[in-house]
Design an enzyme around this catalytic site. Structure first.
Site, PDB file in Angstrom:
ATOM      1  N   TRP A 129       0.795  -1.219   0.000  1.00  0.00           N
ATOM      2  CA  TRP A 129       0.000   0.000   0.000  1.00  0.00           C
ATOM      3  C   TRP A 129       0.830   1.273   0.000  1.00  0.00           C
ATOM      4  O   TRP A 129       0.310   2.349  -0.282  1.00  0.00           O
ATOM      5  CB  TRP A 129      -0.895   0.018   1.245  1.00  0.00           C
ATOM      6  N   SER A 206       6.614  -7.414   3.188  1.00  0.00           N
ATOM      7  CA  SER A 206       7.358  -7.795   4.387  1.00  0.00           C
ATOM      8  C   SER A 206       8.091  -9.112   4.193  1.00  0.00           C
ATOM      9  O   SER A 206       7.794  -9.888   3.273  1.00  0.00           O
ATOM     10  CB  SER A 206       6.400  -7.931   5.571  1.00  0.00           C
ATOM     11  N   GLU A 227      10.948  -8.206  -3.368  1.00  0.00           N
ATOM     12  CA  GLU A 227      11.532  -6.960  -2.857  1.00  0.00           C
ATOM     13  C   GLU A 227      10.945  -6.769  -1.474  1.00  0.00           C
ATOM     14  O   GLU A 227       9.760  -6.447  -1.323  1.00  0.00           O
ATOM     15  CB  GLU A 227      11.205  -5.786  -3.777  1.00  0.00           C
ATOM     16  N   CYS A 261      10.474   1.099   2.135  1.00  0.00           N
ATOM     17  CA  CYS A 261      11.520   0.095   2.359  1.00  0.00           C
ATOM     18  C   CYS A 261      12.905   0.704   2.215  1.00  0.00           C
ATOM     19  O   CYS A 261      13.848   0.293   2.895  1.00  0.00           O
ATOM     20  CB  CYS A 261      11.362  -1.060   1.382  1.00  0.00           C
TER      21      CYS A 261
END
Length: 453
Positions: A129, A206, A227, A261
């Site tokens: 998201w 995650s 990723e 990230c």
């Protein structure tokens, strides 16, 4: 799926999850579309991608508002995200031919040997998201242009974004079935991957989600690209431009509410300039405008949900209890919505959450090191290996350090970012495979050797 505006806490929409019949219909349509899409001339696929870029630009404000409502992205950053999606479409519309051209190899006299690049088929994309348009477009632009078809399982809090992306491609002229959004919960992903019509999967998310997708795909020998998370170091050496490092560092940590990230999360600073940098950095962090994401001047909006804010604060509180010092921020803001202030922690003890976990919000951990080698050691002292940033006026010194840092990408005197022109991805717990550039386009192709006698 109930969509809640994180800036207000109000429910703004409800979407119905796809049932078994809808899943079956989606996969059947994808398989059927692939048979004709793979035969479509590459030049035509490039033209359609260029048309998608036009649709994005024509409706930039509409898509930006959708991101703002569903996950709280400040409107100016949301507009920039739409523009970046148009850029990745432009990039592959221009360069796909070069990326996919045949590779020729040495061969005996009278023969010709080459590698051709053919699409795999239906690719499942499990997307997050935090960048609800960009993460999807950086997958679909190369993969669809290579001749694959895509099925998107988007995060449950951005279903409107998922449906909008499908509509963008249809408006651009893509055939039905080439790209579809499937609104299903995460517990349906394993079954979809197991379906024989799905040939590969990609996930941004995650570590636990990545392991689940990798496990399900490996059981059926299907290609994956992952990723995953990151705890990116931001290394400031004793000869760095401190004003630039502090200004860029504050933005690198707090862009998108710190929910990235590749955000700079651990600031590793040489002792000779530590105090000066820290003062500048805290001042830059405190100057950031926190507030209503509809306001063009807002730089930090809400966290994407109240639950995410609660988790972030638990990590901060546990780190402080373990001995970390709060230099600014550190408590949820006393206002409506899921707002957490930009926060700086120092004296971070080994083993506390701020030291070992990914803090997915606007919280920076700052470390002091006395020698260059200790900076590299601290930068590598993490299970993650996504990106890193090194600050020094000596470019050769910066490159030497970059080669010693365990990460998928290292930027010198720049924040870590993804760019259509260069490969993007991580090592260690940050995943495997690459997105973007030629490398990303070839992740989901069959590199077929053709020997002509």
């Amino acid at each position: 799926m109930n969509v809640v505006n994180p800036a207000t806490g109000e429910r703004i929409a409800t979407y119905e999850e796809a049932g078994d019949e809808a899943v079956e219909r989606t996969l059947a349509d994808a398989e059927r579309a692939f048979e004709s899409w793979r035969e479509r001339p590459l030049a035509e696929r490039e033209e359609l991608l260029a048309s998608a870029a036009e649709v994005l630009r024509e409706n930039e404000r509409e898509y930006a508002e959708l991101m703002r409502r569903e996950m709280g992205k400040p409107i100016a950053q949301a507009e920039s995200e739409v523009e970046k999606c148009a850029w990745v479409c432009d990039h592959y519309a221009e360069h796909a031919h070069a990326y996919l051209e045949d590779d020729h190899h040495p061969s005996p006299p009278g023969t010709a040997v080459k590698t051709v690049h053919e699409p795999l088929g239906v690719v499942l994309a499990v997307m997050p998201w935090n960048f609800p348009f960009w993460q999807v477009f950086r997958f679909l632009a190369p993969s669809l242009t290579a001749g694959n078809v895509g099925v998107l399982k988007h995060a449950s809090n951005v279903p409107g974004c998922a449906e909008a992306i499908e509509d963008i491609l249809l408006e651009a002229g893509y055939p039905e079935g080439v790209f579809q959004s499937l609104l299903v919960p995460s517990d349906r992903v394993d079954d979809i991957i197991a379906d024989e019509r799905v040939r590969a999967a990609t996930l941004t998310g995650s570590g636990p989600a990545g392991r689940a997708v990798a496990s399900a795909a490996s059981e059926h020998l299907k290609k994956t690209v992952l990723e995953l998370g990151g705890s990116d170091p931001f290394v400031v050496l004793d000869d760095a431009d401190l004003a630039a490092a502090a200004e860029t560092g504050a933005w690198a940590r707090n862009l998108n509410g710190g929910q990235s990230c590749i955000a700079a999360k651990r600031f590793v600073v040489h002792t000779d300039i530590y105090d000066d940098f820290l003062d500048r950095f805290v001042a830059e962090v405190e100057s950031l405008a926190v507030g209503d994401p509809t306001d063009e001047a807002t730089e930090v909006g809400p966290q994407a949900s109240a639950d995410l804010l609660a988790t972030l604060h638990e990590q901060v509180a546990a780190s402080v209890e373990a001995g970390a010092t709060v230099r600014t921020g550190g408590e949820p803001m006393d206002r409506e919505g899921a707002f957490y202030p930009p926060t700086v922690l120092t004296d971070v003890p080994e083993g506390c959450p701020a030291d070992t976990e990914e803090l997915f919000g606007p919280v920076a951990a700052v470390y002091e090191v006395d020698v260059e080698g200790a900076g590299v050691e601290r930068a590598n002292d993490t299970e993650f290996g996504l990106g890193a940033s090194v600050w020094t006026e000596d470019r050769d010194r910066g490159e030497r350090l970059a080669r010693r840092i365990d990460a998928g990408c290292v930027y010198i005197n720049q924040l870590t970012k993804s760019d259509p022109r260069v490969p993007f991805g991580g090592v260690k717990e940050s995943g495997y495979g690459r997105e973007l550039s030629e490398a990303g386009m070839k992740e989901f192709v069959n590199r077929k050797t053709v020997w002509i006698e």
